[in-house]
Design a protein around this motif. Sequence first.
Motif, PDB file in Angstrom:
ATOM      1  N   GLN A 145      77.530 -66.687  -9.890  1.00  0.00           N
ATOM      2  CA  GLN A 145      78.790 -67.323  -9.583  1.00  0.00           C
ATOM      3  C   GLN A 145      79.252 -66.848  -8.227  1.00  0.00           C
ATOM      4  O   GLN A 145      79.395 -65.655  -7.990  1.00  0.00           O
ATOM      5  N   LEU A 147      75.862 -79.630 -19.825  1.00  0.00           N
ATOM      6  CA  LEU A 147      76.452 -80.726 -19.068  1.00  0.00           C
ATOM      7  C   LEU A 147      75.448 -81.266 -18.062  1.00  0.00           C
ATOM      8  O   LEU A 147      74.800 -80.508 -17.345  1.00  0.00           O
ATOM      9  N   PHE A 178      80.287 -85.774 -13.931  1.00  0.00           N
ATOM     10  CA  PHE A 178      79.759 -85.114 -15.113  1.00  0.00           C
ATOM     11  C   PHE A 178      79.757 -86.030 -16.326  1.00  0.00           C
ATOM     12  O   PHE A 178      80.650 -86.864 -16.497  1.00  0.00           O
ATOM     13  N   GLY A 179      78.767 -85.806 -17.178  1.00  0.00           N
ATOM     14  CA  GLY A 179      78.741 -86.452 -18.471  1.00  0.00           C
ATOM     15  C   GLY A 179      79.651 -85.738 -19.448  1.00  0.00           C
ATOM     16  O   GLY A 179      80.244 -84.707 -19.116  1.00  0.00           O
ATOM     17  N   PRO A 180      79.748 -86.258 -20.676  1.00  0.00           N
ATOM     18  CA  PRO A 180      80.655 -85.688 -21.672  1.00  0.00           C
ATOM     19  C   PRO A 180      80.152 -84.389 -22.283  1.00  0.00           C
ATOM     20  O   PRO A 180      80.912 -83.688 -22.948  1.00  0.00           O
ATOM     21  N   GLY A 204      82.947 -71.073 -10.056  1.00  0.00           N
ATOM     22  CA  GLY A 204      83.631 -69.876 -10.476  1.00  0.00           C
ATOM     23  C   GLY A 204      83.888 -69.910 -11.969  1.00  0.00           C
ATOM     24  O   GLY A 204      83.509 -70.861 -12.659  1.00  0.00           O
ATOM     25  N   GLY A 205      84.558 -68.883 -12.454  1.00  0.00           N
ATOM     26  CA  GLY A 205      84.794 -68.741 -13.880  1.00  0.00           C
ATOM     27  C   GLY A 205      85.942 -69.575 -14.419  1.00  0.00           C
ATOM     28  O   GLY A 205      86.085 -69.728 -15.630  1.00  0.00           O
ATOM     29  N   ARG A 226      77.199 -80.144 -27.190  1.00  0.00           N
ATOM     30  CA  ARG A 226      77.464 -78.822 -27.770  1.00  0.00           C
ATOM     31  C   ARG A 226      76.268 -78.444 -28.623  1.00  0.00           C
ATOM     32  O   ARG A 226      76.015 -79.076 -29.630  1.00  0.00           O
ATOM     33  N   GLN A 249      77.283 -74.061 -20.017  1.00  0.00           N
ATOM     34  CA  GLN A 249      78.575 -73.391 -20.002  1.00  0.00           C
ATOM     35  C   GLN A 249      78.739 -72.578 -21.278  1.00  0.00           C
ATOM     36  O   GLN A 249      78.735 -73.143 -22.371  1.00  0.00           O
ATOM     37  N   PHE A 302      88.368 -75.366 -12.140  1.00  0.00           N
ATOM     38  CA  PHE A 302      87.260 -74.631 -11.542  1.00  0.00           C
ATOM     39  C   PHE A 302      87.134 -74.959 -10.066  1.00  0.00           C
ATOM     40  O   PHE A 302      87.261 -76.134  -9.669  1.00  0.00           O
ATOM     41  N   PHE A 360      77.294 -75.129 -24.200  1.00  0.00           N
ATOM     42  CA  PHE A 360      77.719 -76.487 -23.877  1.00  0.00           C
ATOM     43  C   PHE A 360      76.907 -76.934 -22.669  1.00  0.00           C
ATOM     44  O   PHE A 360      76.982 -76.310 -21.608  1.00  0.00           O
ATOM     45  N   TYR A 376      73.636 -78.242 -16.284  1.00  0.00           N
ATOM     46  CA  TYR A 376      74.398 -77.010 -16.315  1.00  0.00           C
ATOM     47  C   TYR A 376      74.531 -76.539 -17.762  1.00  0.00           C
ATOM     48  O   TYR A 376      74.509 -77.326 -18.700  1.00  0.00           O
ATOM     49  N   GLY A 394      84.406 -70.382 -22.751  1.00  0.00           N
ATOM     50  CA  GLY A 394      85.418 -69.775 -21.900  1.00  0.00           C
ATOM     51  C   GLY A 394      84.935 -69.344 -20.528  1.00  0.00           C
ATOM     52  O   GLY A 394      85.613 -68.562 -19.857  1.00  0.00           O
ATOM     53  N   ARG A 395      83.790 -69.840 -20.121  1.00  0.00           N
ATOM     54  CA  ARG A 395      83.218 -69.410 -18.852  1.00  0.00           C
ATOM     55  C   ARG A 395      82.993 -70.587 -17.915  1.00  0.00           C
ATOM     56  O   ARG A 395      83.185 -71.754 -18.277  1.00  0.00           O
ATOM     57  N   GLY A 396      82.543 -70.259 -16.710  1.00  0.00           N
ATOM     58  CA  GLY A 396      82.195 -71.291 -15.746  1.00  0.00           C
ATOM     59  C   GLY A 396      80.828 -71.870 -16.032  1.00  0.00           C
ATOM     60  O   GLY A 396      80.162 -71.520 -16.998  1.00  0.00           O
ATOM     61  N   LEU A 397      80.398 -72.779 -15.163  1.00  0.00           N
ATOM     62  CA  LEU A 397      79.129 -73.459 -15.352  1.00  0.00           C
ATOM     63  C   LEU A 397      78.012 -72.737 -14.605  1.00  0.00           C
ATOM     64  O   LEU A 397      78.193 -72.290 -13.476  1.00  0.00           O
ATOM     65  N   LEU A 448      74.243 -73.411 -13.164  1.00  0.00           N
ATOM     66  CA  LEU A 448      73.258 -74.442 -12.853  1.00  0.00           C
ATOM     67  C   LEU A 448      71.897 -74.019 -13.390  1.00  0.00           C
ATOM     68  O   LEU A 448      71.417 -72.917 -13.122  1.00  0.00           O
TER      69      LEU A 448
END
Lengths: 114, 113
Positions: free
Chosen positions: B2, A90, A105-107, B104-105, A110, A38, B88, A88, A36, A41-44, A46
């Motif tokens: 998303q 993941l 998830f892994g750490p 989602g965000g 960045r 990221q 999330f 970021f 993934y 400030g957002r979602g992931l 894929l």
Amino acid sequence: SQTIHQWPATLVQPVGSPLSLECTVEGTSNPNLYWYRQAAGRGLQLLFYSVGIGQISSEVPQNLSASRPQDRQFILSSKKLLLSDSGFYLCAWSKGPLLGYEQYFGPGTRLTVT
Amino acid sequence: SQQGEEDPQALSIQEGENATMNCSYKTSINNLQWYRQNSGRGLVHLILIRSNEREKHSGRLRVTLDTSKKSSSLLITASRAADTASYFCATVALNNAGNMLTFGGGTRLMVKP
């Protein structure tokens, strides 16, 4: 117990340079593996997933590629990085192939492309 | 793309208060999951609710699922400063070949001591 490792933790690379991020899972066999990205400030989002050695599915067209040379190893690569590749990253695994399992998830790594 | 959208995007509460976060999605699902992410870290799985379930509890967490409205909520009761994180929701669609999650965000929760 199962553990998932990612390295490096942080990476600063110039535009046009190659990339290799590695993810390994311990304590399980034949996992589903995922990459993934990221944005801040957002979602992931894929990027890739794999249900077995050598089996890679890409979810979005992009500058990146993935490989699974061993059952528990998942590698994210690029031949030439773009500024937009910053983010970021993941790695995650889940039991496969059935649905209904959570992902671990892994750490994260960045990546800053300069 | 998303599928899940969280609401609100950010939430600030006092320690001891309850926090409620909502998630809406678009397509039919096999299950819906909630994850937590501390700043700069990986995600941690909190709870999974299947499409035939309506409510699930885990400690101070309560998750509901309304498939007719394509929505879910996460309630954290008696919040603590350590609950400060991003939360999330993620869905697993039907006929999903790889158990893939669509995220989602997120909702950024701040719990003030």
